[in-house]
Design an enzyme around this catalytic site. Structure first.
Site, PDB file in Angstrom:
ATOM      1  N   HIS A  17       0.837  -1.208   0.000  1.00  0.00           N
ATOM      2  CA  HIS A  17       0.000   0.000   0.000  1.00  0.00           C
ATOM      3  C   HIS A  17       0.873   1.260   0.000  1.00  0.00           C
ATOM      4  CE1 HIS A  17      -2.990  -2.676   2.402  1.00  0.00           C
ATOM      5  NE2 HIS A  17      -3.430  -2.617   1.162  1.00  0.00           N
ATOM      6  N   LYS A  41     -15.950  -6.452   5.424  1.00  0.00           N
ATOM      7  CA  LYS A  41     -14.917  -7.449   5.719  1.00  0.00           C
ATOM      8  C   LYS A  41     -14.810  -7.578   7.223  1.00  0.00           C
ATOM      9  CE  LYS A  41     -11.632  -6.602   1.902  1.00  0.00           C
ATOM     10  NZ  LYS A  41     -10.304  -6.071   1.591  1.00  0.00           N
ATOM     11  N   ARG A  90      -2.610  -6.209  -8.325  1.00  0.00           N
ATOM     12  CA  ARG A  90      -1.625  -7.276  -8.112  1.00  0.00           C
ATOM     13  C   ARG A  90      -1.815  -8.424  -9.075  1.00  0.00           C
ATOM     14  NH1 ARG A  90      -3.528  -7.729  -2.094  1.00  0.00           N
ATOM     15  NH2 ARG A  90      -5.324  -7.044  -3.288  1.00  0.00           N
ATOM     16  N   SER A 128      -2.997  -7.855   3.117  1.00  0.00           N
ATOM     17  CA  SER A 128      -3.116  -7.706   4.578  1.00  0.00           C
ATOM     18  C   SER A 128      -3.629  -9.002   5.196  1.00  0.00           C
ATOM     19  CB  SER A 128      -4.073  -6.561   4.930  1.00  0.00           C
ATOM     20  OG  SER A 128      -3.633  -5.362   4.370  1.00  0.00           O
TER      21      SER A 128
HETATM   22  P1  ADP Z   1      -9.895  -3.036  -0.507  1.00  0.00           P
HETATM   23  O1  ADP Z   1     -10.805  -3.625   0.504  1.00  0.00           O
HETATM   24  O2  ADP Z   1     -10.355  -1.722  -1.053  1.00  0.00           O
HETATM   25  O3  ADP Z   1      -9.446  -3.959  -1.606  1.00  0.00           O
HETATM   26  P2  ADP Z   1      -7.179  -3.203   0.501  1.00  0.00           P
HETATM   27  O4  ADP Z   1      -6.644  -2.580   1.730  1.00  0.00           O
HETATM   28  O5  ADP Z   1      -7.148  -4.679   0.403  1.00  0.00           O
HETATM   29  O6  ADP Z   1      -8.639  -2.611   0.372  1.00  0.00           O
HETATM   30  O7  ADP Z   1      -6.437  -2.623  -0.779  1.00  0.00           O
HETATM   31  C1  ADP Z   1      -6.504  -1.253  -1.092  1.00  0.00           C
HETATM   32  C2  ADP Z   1      -5.906  -1.044  -2.469  1.00  0.00           C
HETATM   33  O8  ADP Z   1      -4.519  -1.372  -2.458  1.00  0.00           O
HETATM   34  C3  ADP Z   1      -6.516  -1.918  -3.572  1.00  0.00           C
HETATM   35  O9  ADP Z   1      -6.484  -1.183  -4.777  1.00  0.00           O
HETATM   36  C4  ADP Z   1      -5.578  -3.086  -3.653  1.00  0.00           C
HETATM   37  O10 ADP Z   1      -5.609  -3.713  -4.909  1.00  0.00           O
HETATM   38  C5  ADP Z   1      -4.250  -2.373  -3.417  1.00  0.00           C
HETATM   39  N1  ADP Z   1      -3.244  -3.265  -2.874  1.00  0.00           N
HETATM   40  C6  ADP Z   1      -3.366  -4.122  -1.836  1.00  0.00           C
HETATM   41  N2  ADP Z   1      -2.205  -4.771  -1.610  1.00  0.00           N
HETATM   42  C7  ADP Z   1      -1.338  -4.310  -2.545  1.00  0.00           C
HETATM   43  C8  ADP Z   1       0.033  -4.610  -2.866  1.00  0.00           C
HETATM   44  N3  ADP Z   1       0.712  -5.526  -2.194  1.00  0.00           N
HETATM   45  N4  ADP Z   1       0.611  -3.940  -3.887  1.00  0.00           N
HETATM   46  C9  ADP Z   1      -0.103  -3.033  -4.585  1.00  0.00           C
HETATM   47  N5  ADP Z   1      -1.389  -2.711  -4.354  1.00  0.00           N
HETATM   48  C10 ADP Z   1      -1.993  -3.342  -3.345  1.00  0.00           C
END
Ligand code: ADP
Length: 163
Positions: A17, A41, A90, A128
């Site tokens: 992130h 979630k 990803r 995460s």
């Molecule tokens: P959401 O519930 O909106 O998917 P996340 O916290 O899982 O929230 O992810 C937020 C954003 O960050 C999303 O666009 C997700 O694809 C991106 N993201 C999550 N992990 C990574 C990573 N390791 N590298 C790049 N982008 C990521």
């Protein structure tokens, strides 16, 4: 001024992130990280904790601010005057989700554009949820999550184990 909104659950923030936020902050004049208040979630951290953990990770980057929000992402973009929504990709499944969402958002707010950045190679498989599982089983993920977030996960898990 070009303002971009980076929405997500961030439960908790990972280097994946932070990488997306840092790269976006080089492209856009101001980046607002928006932490969903009510995601569908099961979460480990409260909204305030998720905001604080992300904030700590980007405290040296002056054009990034971290806020919480609820409701529609496009409504938040509009209220901020953001022209762009940023998301990270990803995998093909991230792409499919964003593609579908982009159509809906375009319908709701035609002026707001989606910009997706590809995950950097070291963080391609970082999520995460997987990290929390690995930490619960005693695995070392220090290269994938900011140190303060690892400590917060461990503390939270220890508290949950006691209750
Ligand atoms: P959401 O519930 O909106 O998917 P996340 O916290 O899982 O929230 O992810 C937020 C954003 O960050 C999303 O666009 C997700 O694809 C991106 N993201 C999550 N992990 C990574 C990573 N390791 N590298 C790049 N982008 C990521």
């Amino acid at each position: 001024m070009t303002i971009a909104l980076y929405p997500g659950t961030f439960d908790p923030v990972t280097w994946g992130h932070v990488d997306i936020a840092t790269r976006s902050a080089r492209i856009f004049e101001r980046l607002v990280v928006a932490v969903y208040d009510t995601p569908s979630k099961n979460l480990l951290f409260s909204t305030e904790e998720r905001v604080a953990l992300f904030r700590e990770s980007v405290r040296d980057l002056p054009n990034i601010e971290v806020t919480e929000f609820s409701g529609l992402v496009v409504a938040r973009a509009k209220s901020l005057g953001a022209q762009v929504i940023v998301r990270g990709l990803r995998s093909g499944s991230d792409f499919d989700y964003e593609f579908e969402m982009a159509f809906m958002n375009k319908n709701l707010a035609p002026d707001v554009e989606l910009v997706c950045l590809m995950a950097s190679l070291p963080y391609q498989y970082v999520s995460s949820s997987l990290l929390k599982e690995v930490i619960a089983l005693g695995g070392d993920v220090d290269s994938l999550v900011p140190h303060h977030a690892v400590e917060a996960i461990k503390e939270k898990m220890a508290l949950e184990a006691q209750s």
